[in-house]
Design a protein around this motif. Structure first.
Motif, short mmCIF file in Angstrom:
data_model
loop_
_atom_site.label_atom_id
_atom_site.label_comp_id
_atom_site.label_asym_id
_atom_site.label_seq_id
_atom_site.Cartn_x
_atom_site.Cartn_y
_atom_site.Cartn_z
N PRO A 224 0.68 -1.20 -0.07
CA PRO A 224 0.02 -0.19 -0.28
C PRO A 224 0.73 1.27 -0.18
N ASN A 225 2.03 1.31 0.44
CA ASN A 225 2.66 2.59 0.71
C ASN A 225 4.17 2.34 0.96
N PHE A 226 4.66 3.52 1.23
CA PHE A 226 6.24 3.41 1.39
C PHE A 226 6.66 2.80 2.61
N TYR A 227 6.13 2.95 3.82
CA TYR A 227 6.62 2.37 5.03
C TYR A 227 6.32 1.02 5.03
N THR A 228 5.12 0.76 4.42
CA THR A 228 4.96 -0.71 4.41
C THR A 228 5.90 -1.41 3.43
N LYS A 229 6.33 -0.97 2.39
CA LYS A 229 7.40 -1.23 1.54
C LYS A 229 8.61 -1.62 2.38
N ALA A 230 8.97 -0.61 3.16
CA ALA A 230 10.20 -0.61 4.07
C ALA A 230 9.96 -1.66 5.12
N ASN A 255 13.72 9.69 -1.38
CA ASN A 255 13.37 8.30 -1.05
C ASN A 255 14.54 7.46 -0.56
N ALA A 256 15.69 7.54 -1.17
CA ALA A 256 16.86 6.55 -1.07
C ALA A 256 17.15 7.05 0.37
N ASP A 257 17.42 8.46 0.79
CA ASP A 257 17.84 8.76 2.43
C ASP A 257 16.70 8.12 3.34
N ARG A 258 15.35 8.35 2.93
CA ARG A 258 14.41 7.73 3.78
C ARG A 258 14.51 6.40 3.97
N LEU A 259 14.48 5.79 2.80
CA LEU A 259 14.51 4.38 2.97
C LEU A 259 15.75 3.94 3.88
N TYR A 260 16.92 4.26 3.63
CA TYR A 260 18.05 4.07 4.50
C TYR A 260 17.65 4.23 6.16
N GLU A 261 17.02 5.40 6.44
CA GLU A 261 16.78 5.69 7.75
C GLU A 261 15.77 4.83 8.37
N THR A 262 14.88 4.09 7.61
CA THR A 262 14.16 3.24 7.94
C THR A 262 14.51 1.61 7.94
N LEU A 263 15.53 1.49 7.40
CA LEU A 263 16.14 -0.06 7.39
C LEU A 263 16.71 -0.34 8.70
N ASP A 264 16.32 -1.47 9.04
CA ASP A 264 16.82 -2.28 10.26
C ASP A 264 18.35 -2.60 9.93
N LEU A 380 1.98 7.80 5.94
CA LEU A 380 2.42 8.19 4.69
C LEU A 380 3.36 9.27 4.45
N ILE A 381 4.11 9.02 3.13
CA ILE A 381 5.21 10.18 3.04
C ILE A 381 4.63 11.42 2.25
N PRO A 382 5.26 12.54 2.35
CA PRO A 382 4.51 13.69 1.69
C PRO A 382 3.92 13.34 0.39
N GLU A 383 4.58 12.88 -0.45
CA GLU A 383 4.55 12.63 -1.81
C GLU A 383 3.30 11.56 -1.99
N GLU A 384 2.90 10.94 -0.90
CA GLU A 384 1.77 9.99 -0.88
C GLU A 384 0.58 10.53 -0.53
N THR A 385 0.49 11.70 0.06
CA THR A 385 -0.54 12.38 0.38
C THR A 385 -1.54 13.04 -0.51
N ASP A 386 -0.82 14.02 -1.24
CA ASP A 386 -1.52 14.41 -2.42
C ASP A 386 -0.73 14.68 -3.64
N LYS A 387 0.40 14.35 -3.57
CA LYS A 387 1.30 14.58 -4.74
C LYS A 387 1.21 13.32 -5.61
N PRO A 388 1.38 13.68 -7.38
CA PRO A 388 1.32 12.57 -8.13
C PRO A 388 2.44 11.84 -8.00
N VAL A 389 2.92 10.89 -8.58
CA VAL A 389 3.95 9.82 -8.73
C VAL A 389 4.96 10.81 -9.89
N VAL A 390 6.14 11.31 -9.53
CA VAL A 390 7.02 11.87 -10.35
C VAL A 390 8.31 10.99 -10.36
N GLN A 391 8.96 11.25 -11.31
CA GLN A 391 10.41 10.76 -11.38
C GLN A 391 11.34 11.86 -11.30
#
Ligand code: AMP
Length: 455
Positions: A224-230, A255-264, A380-391
């Motif tokens: 469903p979302n970023f943190y669940t992916k983590a 997202n790279a930095d965010r994921l790193y922060e969340t990684l066990d 949710l991360i900010p991009e998942e709230t109302d922002k569209p998917v961007v590359q």
């Protein structure tokens, strides 16, 4: 499969190829030769190793007539000093029997020596954007005779933040010229560049030569979302036997930095993206190559060019906006006949992008059930709230949408050309239309422009 004879190339080039022991064109050479010879704008999505350099050099050298005029007629822009040297060498390899004056220019060396070489007269100049621009400013190098502009490794070029230098150089070039672009990956910025200054280009995509898709087992997880992916990754990566060398791709630096922060597994992980220093990047890659870190988190552009063996798993933490990038990503595993694994994590919002990849591969990625024991997060991360998917792994100085300066984009087309382009849809726009994707950065610029016009 055609041969070089089918191209009807001149004897001097045939002989040079023979000396090199090259007799068959690679796919990109086959597809690029005629259109480039005919003078058409061309975009090649191809990596190093596909023969991309000869793909543009052969038709250019075929056509280049002997001349004593001092100003160069062909300009080749590349992002690094190493690539300048390599490209000049490739030209020299093809021209032992042709009289061609070529010079490579790059920073970090004496500009006066380069000025002297340029002043002697040139047919082809190869250079990095900044040094080339510096030379153009001195007036020793005059660019008004350039008939063909080649930009190699455009994605890296834009990632290095060379956008302004490119624009400056374009302003010195004649409007009427042939443009040839080569890039290993597609990004929003590359698309913007293509859209901004090429005229109805032919686009050819070559996947990594010999990508052994059949040695890669692929699976996809609906998450469903970023943190669940983590959470899912933290669960799976506990298996250190199965996951010994894992390359994780993410769409953006944030997202790279965010994921790193969340990684066990921070002790076993490194991050690379374009906002990290060169030192940091080299160190991270070394650690990963040596096996000191088991996990490398990377953005698409930054990860290419690095040759790492024995990656057992490639994780696409998010779905790339450009389907080709997925093929590039998974091509990092399953090399040399080893079995590799690819794992794609997608949210509902990313489903259409996943389907685009499946359409490109003509293969449906098997779904794996989300493990019950993994906790689903509602955060949710900010991009998942109302922002569209961007590359976005663009140049470092363009970190977010608010950094975009209207009018500072790649636009040098005449009104006539813009009309043509209004009819021609960019690849990204086609994707957007097809998959009803919301607005991206490029579109945002268009919309703002449209608004301005209305005013
Ligand atoms: P590139 O993708 O341009 O970096 O080229 C990679 C290498 O492939 C270079 O060393 C070229 O000399 C070589 N090469 C280019 N074209 C061919 C070909 N048709 N057959 C075999 N090797 C080639």
């Amino acid at each position: 499969m055609s041969t070089f004879q089918d191209f009807k190339i001149k004897k001097q080039l045939v002989n040079a190829l023979q000396d090199l022991g090259i007799d068959k064109p690679t796919p990109i050479q086959e597809q690029a030769y005629s259109p480039i010879l005919a003078g058409r704008d061309f975009v090649g999505i191809a990596q190093t190793g596909t023969g991309k350099t000869f793909a543009y050099l052969l038709p250019i050298l075929q056509e280049l007539k002997y001349s004593e005029q001092p100003q160069p007629r062909v300009l080749i822009l590349v992002p690094t000093r190493e690539l300048v040297i390599q490209t000049v060498q490739e030209i020299e390899k093809l021209t032992p029997y042709i009289n061609v004056r070529v010079e490579g220019v790059y920073g970090g060396t004496n500009i006066n020596t380069q000025k002297k070489a340029v002043a002697k007269g040139l047919d082809i100049i190869v250079g990095t954007p900044q040094r080339l621009y510096d030379l153009a400013l001195t007036n020793v190098l005059r660019l008004h005779s350039i008939k063909k502009l080649i930009i190699d490794e455009v994605d890296i070029m834009l990632d290095f933040g060379y956008k302004t230098q490119l624009r400056n150089i374009f302003s010195y070039l004649p409007k009427k010229r042939q443009n040839i672009l080569l890039s290993a990956t597609m990004t929003t910025y590359v698309d913007e560049l293509i859209d901004g200054f090429l005229t109805n280009p032919l686009r050819v995509t070559i996947s990594i030569s010999g990508t052994p898709l059949d040695t890669i087992s692929q699976e996809a997880y609906a998450v469903p979302n970023f943190y669940t992916k983590a959470n899912l990754l933290n669960h799976l990566l506990q298996d250190t036997e199965k996951y010994q060398k894992v390359l994780i791709f993410v769409r953006s630096r944030a997202n790279a930095d965010r994921l790193y922060e969340t990684l066990d597994f921070q002790q076993e992980a490194s991050v690379i993206h374009s906002n990290k220093t060169q030192n940091h990047r080299s160190h991270s890659i070394e650690n990963f190559v040596d096996g000191r870190s088991r996990i490398l988190i990377a953005t698409d552009v930054i990860s290419r060019g690095i040759d790492i063996d024995k990656i057992d798993t490639v994780v696409s933490f998010d779905v790339p906006f450009y389907p080709e990038n997925y093929i590039h990503r998974i091509g990092r595993t399953g090399r040399a006949k080893q079995q590799g694994r690819s794992m794609l994590l997608f949210t509902e919002k990313e489903r259409p992008l996943k389907e685009a990849i499946e359409a490109l591969m003509n293969y449906q990625i098997p779904l794996t059930d989300f493990p019950e024991e993994v906790k689903k997060s509602s955060q949710l991360i900010p991009e998942e709230t109302d922002k569209p998917v961007v590359q976005e792994d663009g140049p470092s100085h363009m970190v977010n949408d608010s950094d975009i300066v209207i009018g500072a984009s790649f636009h040098e087309k005449s009104a006539k050309n813009s009309k043509v382009n209004a009819k021609r849809k960019s690849y990204a726009d086609q994707m957007k239309e097809k998959f009803k994707k919301p607005i991206r950065r490029g579109d945002k610029i268009q919309n703002l422009r449209a608004k301005r016009k209305k005013k």
